[in-house]
Design an enzyme around this catalytic site. Structure first.
Site, PDB file in Angstrom:
ATOM      1  CD  GLU A  84      -0.236  -0.141   8.904  1.00 22.20           C
ATOM      2  OE1 GLU A  84      -0.525  -0.199   7.713  1.00 22.20           O
ATOM      3  OE2 GLU A  84       0.930   0.026   9.318  1.00 22.20           O
ATOM      4  CB  SER A 128       7.840  -1.305   5.524  1.00 22.57           C
ATOM      5  OG  SER A 128       7.571  -2.513   4.844  1.00 22.57           O
ATOM      6  CG  HIS A 129       2.983   1.477   6.318  1.00 21.42           C
ATOM      7  ND1 HIS A 129       2.010   1.807   7.233  1.00 21.42           N
ATOM      8  CD2 HIS A 129       3.939   2.427   6.450  1.00 21.42           C
ATOM      9  CE1 HIS A 129       2.357   2.901   7.881  1.00 21.42           C
ATOM     10  NE2 HIS A 129       3.521   3.300   7.410  1.00 21.42           N
ATOM     11  CG  MET A 130       4.107  -1.829   0.981  1.00 21.05           C
ATOM     12  SD  MET A 130       2.457  -2.082   0.289  1.00 21.05           S
ATOM     13  CE  MET A 130       2.882  -2.819  -1.291  1.00 21.05           C
ATOM     14  NE  ARG A 132      -3.437  -5.207   2.398  1.00 19.99           N
ATOM     15  CZ  ARG A 132      -4.424  -6.073   2.476  1.00 19.99           C
ATOM     16  NH1 ARG A 132      -4.500  -6.874   3.507  1.00 19.99           N
ATOM     17  NH2 ARG A 132      -5.341  -6.146   1.537  1.00 19.99           N
TER      18      ARG A 132
END
Length: 781
Positions: free
Chosen positions: A590, A737-739, A742
């Site tokens: 990240e 994925s990043h989302m 998160r």
């Protein structure tokens, strides 16, 4: 009351009933049901007479359908706005109630408004809706949605049924007979209504095609203008080139393993998630330059995988970036595997994906073995069921264990170098920005530094981050961790996203913008405003605290069990070192993205400044190609002439490519002509449930306590989490994925990578209930 004599041939006919009446006796490819219409004036003046005529003409069950004068016009379609009732018994009481209800749904009906009555169709083999033009772009495609369950209204009502959706390019001949029949019907209708986008409802009674309804398909005027401005010869040439390239690339390559290939928008570096399926040329060329032309493969090889550095990962077809899946699968094979076994493994992966296309966005979790995981024994056993010998599977297992062990234990090698490189990039960025170099030189050196010190180490840290997630997931799935342990660990991560929310509260506004202002929702999109250009839009004044989760801790029994498994597989670390690696790898991934995106973001701002100096707007620059801009650094070419030519070429190609539809996974060259839209299996994030309104707007004041729908799981949309959203649904994106990370970290229910069909289906709801634990979605209208 009228018996609907045929009227003048025009789709401008002022009602659904009149349109159908005008077609009586004019079609060879389809039949139409008998019909009667009741006007409001007749119904109010003589309801008994109307009912008597209906009872005389029909028996059994009838459909009582809306036929309002303003229901279907050239400028607006009110399809589905008014009530239609099915399976109404032919008796005066039931008919009277149904007709009254339909008229009432018009609001303030006019005297000439109608209700249409038809017999219910029996023995329905399939029913649905068809367009002769792709409605979102005006592209020359037939779009078919059909339900074979026997229902006649599941497609139009949005009910959760087994609905198939197909795209068929004009001029193509699909294999399915029912599709061919619909194309013939559209051909007949095209002679009656030339150049008219059409929307029809249909059913099959046995093999007989029945036309139930016909209306104009309303397209925006701008869409129609764009469609007609595309050069027909260039368009046909591009289609021919796509087909030829797909056929050619199916052949064996002397430097690649695998007998054939496929192309997808989601595997590996998933371009659909990062830049979208129809990116502007600048965003696409930047992604290729910074990541997918060579950087990705260089770093994957450095981490112990096969060397495919001379093979670009992305192939652009009709403006859509596709991953060459054979190249990707080659790059996931440990370099230590013998060539014959590696060849067998790649062909196994390719066959498995070809047979199960719904896994195209989950290849590393469901198909490819790219690292050690705690379910390795089971996965190796599955290989033996697929024709691998015990010796071969053990050889693969040992290679994966050694590769993973090398990465985890690497304190002085490539992993540590990658972390150091990211810190070096952070220092070099200001050196370039503050130098006396001109704009072109600054762009050039920001890109070069970004590749060497940014996306190259990011590619490595992203690989380590994926391995970390794989290890964590497999511990949960194998029972070494409880679901509560898993969520507590993820919630305890300190990522850029969580730091950003904390810094919002403790930093001065100027300090906060200096640190985070370079971020933008579309990381590669020059038209996407940076955070520092409009901070009020991206950050609310309210603080969105992380959901309180128990601290991560394991019992002695759990630690012992994990240590036993590590010893069983021969990994040279203990449970404490394992969790330290997992935490550090996820956080480093990240952070590295955060750092290199500053170089990219500053590059986009410099391109804008250069373009502005030369008379080009941001929206125009989005059509340029980064390679043309970089070439200015080493040539004496005119910057204005170079940008003008690059923009003009990009605009023409981009506009043409909006008229080309391709599936998310291409398995054969015929997929470029016709394909079924896959109802993909979504990725559910967290184990929570939520019920909230659907929000398709990105206006900050509309976001609070809604389930937000965005197309791509681009981490640049992280600002959404500061607006107290209740949930998130994305069309594209993976569970790694990043989302996804998160949303997991903040405990926000999310569906990442819903797929096109489900995304469009769910966003039609007024309220949506998402139960992530049960992997279930309910539409509440």
């Amino acid at each position: 009351m009228t018996s609907n004599p045929a009227s003048a041939m025009a789709l401008k006919a002022p009602s659904k009933a009149n349109t159908l009446a005008s077609l009586q006796g004019k079609l060879q490819s389809a039949v139409m049901l008998p019909q009667l219409t009741v006007s409001l004036s007749n119904w109010l003046s003589s309801p008994e007479s109307c009912l008597n005529q209906i009872v005389q003409q029909f028996s059994g069950m009838v459909a009582v359908r809306s036929s309002c004068l303003n229901e279907d016009t050239e400028l607006q379609s009110n399809a589905g706005k008014y009530l239609s009732l099915l399976n109404i018994p032919v008796n005066e009481q039931a008919l009277s109630k149904a007709i009254t209800q339909v008229f009432a749904s018009y609001g303030t009906p006019q005297s000439e408004d109608q209700v249409l009555l038809q017999p219910m169709l029996s023995q329905v083999a399939g029913a649905g809706v068809a367009f002769n033009t792709e409605p979102n772009t005006g592209a020359p495609y037939y779009v078919f949605s059909i339900d074979f369950s026997g229902s006649t209204d599941s497609v139009t009502s949005g009910a959760d049924a087994s609905i198939q959706s197909w795209y068929v390019r004009h001029g193509s001949t699909p294999e399915a007979q029912w599709q061919q029949q619909l194309i013939i019907l559209f051909s007949e209708l095209a002679e009656l209504y030339p150049a008219q986008p059409l929307d029809l409802e249909f059913a099959f009674s046995g093999e007989q095609l029945v036309l139930l309804q016909l209306r104009p398909l309303v397209l925006r005027a701008t869409m129609q203008t764009q469609t007609t401005s595309v050069n027909a010869a260039d368009y046909q040439l591009e289609l021919a080139c796509i087909s030829k390239k797909l056929q050619r690339l199916q052949q064996r390559h002397p430097y690649l393993l695998g007998n054939f290939t496929m192309f997808g928008v989601m595997p590996d570096w998933n371009p659909a998630e990062i830049i979208g399926t129809k990116p502007k040329p600048l965003a696409l060329s930047l992604y290729k330059e910074l990541v997918t032309d060579r950087v990705w493969a260089t770093q994957r090889h450095n981490y112990g995988y096969r060397d495919v550095q001379d093979h670009p990962l992305l192939l652009v077809l009709g403006g859509t970036p596709f991953v060459d899946i054979r190249v990707s699968f080659n790059s996931f094979v440990p370099a230590s595997l013998p060539e014959p076994l590696a060849e067998k493994l790649v062909n196994h992966y390719l066959r498995q994906l070809h047979a199960t296309p719904a896994l195209h966005d989950k290849v590393e979790f469901k198909i490819v073995l790219s690292c050690f995981s705690f379910d390795l024994d089971q996965r190796l056993e599955e290989l033996q069921h697929q024709g691998f010998t015990e010796q071969e599977s053990q050889c693969i297992g040992q290679a994966l264990i050694q590769l993973t062990s090398n990465i985890m234990a690497d304190q002085q090698g490539v992993y540590a170098i990658d972390v150091a490189r990211i810190e070096e990039l952070s220092r070099r960025q200001q050196t370039i920005i503050q130098s006396d170099l001109n704009k072109i030189d600054k762009i050039y050196w920001l890109i070069q530094d970004c590749k060497r010190y940014g996306t190259l180490p990011f590619a490595g840290l992203a690989r380590a981050g994926f391995i970390a997630i794989q290890l964590l997931n497999s511990m949960r799935d194998s029972g070494l961790l409880s679901t509560e342990n898993y969520h507590a660990f993820m919630s305890g991560l300190t990522t850029v996203s969580s730091l950003m929310l904390a810094d919002k509260q403790k930093l001065q506004a100027s300090e906060f913008i200096e640190k985070y202002g370079h971020l933008r929702p579309g990381t590669y999109d020059i038209n996407s405003p940076r955070y520092d250009k409009d901070p009020a839009k991206y950050f609310s004044a309210e603080h969105d605290d992380k959901h309180q989760m128990p601290e991560f801790s394991l019992s002695l029994a759990q630690l012992n069990a994990i240590n036993q498994q590590l010893k069983h597989y021969g990994l040279q670390c203990d449970a404490v070192a394992l969790f330290n690696f997992i935490k550090h790898a996820i956080e480093a991934r990240e952070y590295s993205k955060f750092v290199f995106s500053r170089s990219l973001s500053d590059t986009l701002e410099l391109i804008d400044a250069l373009g502005s100096q030369l008379g080009f707007s941001r929206s125009e620059l989005a059509y340029s190609d980064i390679k043309d801009i970089l070439r200015l650094q080493s040539t004496s070419h005119s910057a204005h002439a170079t940008l003008s030519s690059s923009i003009a070429l990009g605009q023409t190609y981009f506009q043409m490519c909006q008229q080309i539809k391709l599936p998310a996974l291409i398995r054969s060259s015929t997929d470029a002509c016709y394909y079924q839209l896959q109802a993909d299996e979504p990725n559910y994030i967290t184990n929570k449930a939520v019920t909230a309104p659907v929000c398709t707007s990105l206006s900050p004041e509309a976001l609070k306590q809604t389930i937000v729908f965005i197309e791509a799981a681009d981490p640049g949309y992280d600002w959404l989490f500061s607006h107290q959203i209740a949930g998130l649904v994305t069309q594209y994106g993976g569970c790694n994925s990043h989302m996804a990370i998160r949303a997991q970290e903040l405990g926000i229910p999310a569906i990442i990578g819903a797929g096109e069909w489900w995304f469009r289906h769910w966003q039609q709801a007024r309220l949506l209930h998402i139960d992530c634990q049960s992997r279930k979605v309910d539409m509440i209208r």
